[in-house]
Design a protein around this motif. Structure first.
Motif, short mmCIF file in Angstrom:
data_model
loop_
_atom_site.label_atom_id
_atom_site.label_comp_id
_atom_site.label_asym_id
_atom_site.label_seq_id
_atom_site.Cartn_x
_atom_site.Cartn_y
_atom_site.Cartn_z
N TRP A 131 -23.01 6.48 29.69
CA TRP A 131 -23.06 4.83 30.09
C TRP A 131 -21.65 4.21 29.87
CZ3 TRP A 131 -27.01 3.25 32.55
CH2 TRP A 131 -28.50 3.84 32.39
N THR A 132 -21.00 3.86 31.06
CA THR A 132 -19.79 3.20 30.76
C THR A 132 -19.69 1.69 30.64
OG1 THR A 132 -19.70 2.82 33.27
CG2 THR A 132 -18.68 4.85 32.53
N THR A 133 -20.79 0.98 30.51
CA THR A 133 -21.19 -0.33 30.00
C THR A 133 -22.34 -0.38 29.36
OG1 THR A 133 -22.13 -1.23 32.09
CG2 THR A 133 -19.67 -1.35 32.07
N ALA A 134 -22.44 -1.29 28.43
CA ALA A 134 -23.69 -1.38 27.66
C ALA A 134 -23.65 -2.94 27.16
CB ALA A 134 -23.29 -0.53 26.18
N SER A 135 -24.56 -3.28 26.25
CA SER A 135 -24.60 -4.51 25.64
C SER A 135 -23.41 -5.12 25.13
CB SER A 135 -25.84 -4.81 24.81
OG SER A 135 -25.81 -6.09 24.07
N PRO A 136 -22.90 -6.31 25.61
CA PRO A 136 -21.70 -6.65 24.94
C PRO A 136 -21.73 -7.61 23.76
CG PRO A 136 -22.40 -8.17 26.72
CD PRO A 136 -23.39 -7.09 26.50
N ARG A 137 -23.24 -7.74 23.46
CA ARG A 137 -23.45 -8.57 22.21
C ARG A 137 -24.07 -7.68 21.08
NH1 ARG A 137 -25.16 -14.22 24.08
NH2 ARG A 137 -26.70 -13.03 25.13
N VAL A 138 -25.12 -6.68 21.49
CA VAL A 138 -25.95 -6.07 20.63
C VAL A 138 -25.60 -4.79 20.16
CG1 VAL A 138 -28.30 -5.47 20.22
CG2 VAL A 138 -27.90 -7.41 21.63
N THR A 139 -25.27 -4.69 18.77
CA THR A 139 -24.65 -3.35 18.37
C THR A 139 -25.49 -2.82 17.34
OG1 THR A 139 -23.43 -4.23 16.86
CG2 THR A 139 -22.34 -4.00 18.93
N SER A 140 -25.32 -1.54 17.07
CA SER A 140 -25.86 -0.87 16.05
C SER A 140 -24.75 0.22 15.59
CB SER A 140 -27.20 -0.05 16.52
OG SER A 140 -27.59 0.83 15.24
N ASN A 141 -24.63 0.19 14.08
CA ASN A 141 -23.46 0.86 13.50
C ASN A 141 -22.24 0.71 14.18
OD1 ASN A 141 -25.22 2.26 11.87
ND2 ASN A 141 -25.94 4.04 13.13
N GLY A 142 -22.06 -0.60 14.65
CA GLY A 142 -20.65 -0.58 15.04
C GLY A 142 -20.46 -0.32 16.56
N GLN A 143 -21.65 0.19 17.18
CA GLN A 143 -21.75 0.84 18.69
C GLN A 143 -22.42 -0.18 19.65
OE1 GLN A 143 -19.71 3.10 19.68
NE2 GLN A 143 -18.82 3.43 17.53
N PRO A 144 -22.10 -0.46 20.95
CA PRO A 144 -23.01 -1.24 21.79
C PRO A 144 -24.00 -0.44 22.20
CG PRO A 144 -21.01 -1.01 22.65
CD PRO A 144 -20.92 0.00 21.51
N LEU A 145 -25.57 -1.17 21.98
CA LEU A 145 -26.66 -0.35 22.56
C LEU A 145 -26.70 -0.40 24.11
CD1 LEU A 145 -29.29 -1.99 20.04
CD2 LEU A 145 -28.08 0.29 20.16
N VAL A 146 -27.33 0.44 24.72
CA VAL A 146 -27.35 0.71 26.19
C VAL A 146 -28.35 -0.12 26.57
CG1 VAL A 146 -27.79 2.61 28.04
CG2 VAL A 146 -26.47 3.10 25.94
N ILE A 147 -28.12 -0.72 27.86
CA ILE A 147 -29.22 -1.51 28.49
C ILE A 147 -29.28 -1.07 29.91
CG2 ILE A 147 -28.75 -3.77 27.15
CD1 ILE A 147 -27.06 -4.67 29.41
N ALA A 148 -30.74 -1.31 30.55
CA ALA A 148 -30.98 -0.55 31.61
C ALA A 148 -29.98 -1.03 32.84
CB ALA A 148 -32.61 -1.01 32.01
N SER A 149 -29.54 -2.36 32.81
CA SER A 149 -28.76 -2.60 33.64
C SER A 149 -27.37 -2.16 33.60
CB SER A 149 -28.58 -4.41 33.71
OG SER A 149 -28.33 -4.64 32.72
#
Length: 104
Positions: free
Chosen positions: A62-80
């Motif tokens: 994934w080249t883009t992910a959630s800009p505001r929701v993270t886990s362990n300092g990493q962005p979470l992947v979103i379907a869009s």
């Protein structure tokens, strides 16, 4: 870029109908009882129909992910989010995912 968070059980394919599965689900955050996926996690792809031509999809990221929701300092992947497959640079496609948690 709003969209549902992706989880381990989401159905993701390459553009040629190969099944994409995350190699390292994030168990720290779960949705629908399943681990989520962080942006750095690679997806392994099996069954790509382009394998006959020699440029089959093997992995995807994934080249883009959630800009505001993270886990362990990493962005979470979103379907869009945007993604790309290695070896032919086509996108991965989300065909089904949970819809309870949507990042806006």
């Amino acid at each position: 870029m709003p969209g549902p968070l992706l989880h381990f059980g989401a159905l993701v394919t390459c553009s040629h109908a190969g099944v994409a599965t995350p190699t390292a689900p994030n168990a720290r955050v779960t949705v629908s009882g399943q681990p989520t996926v962080t942006q750095p996690t690679a997806y392994g792809i099996t069954g790509c129909s382009m394998s006959a031509s020699g440029s089959a999809c093997v992995t995807g990221t994934w080249t883009t992910a959630s800009p505001r929701v993270t886990s362990n300092g990493q962005p979470l992947v979103i379907a869009s989010g945007m993604s790309t497959c290695v070896s032919n640079a086509t996108p991965m496609l989300v065909t089904s995912s949970q819809v309870r948690v949507v990042v806006t």
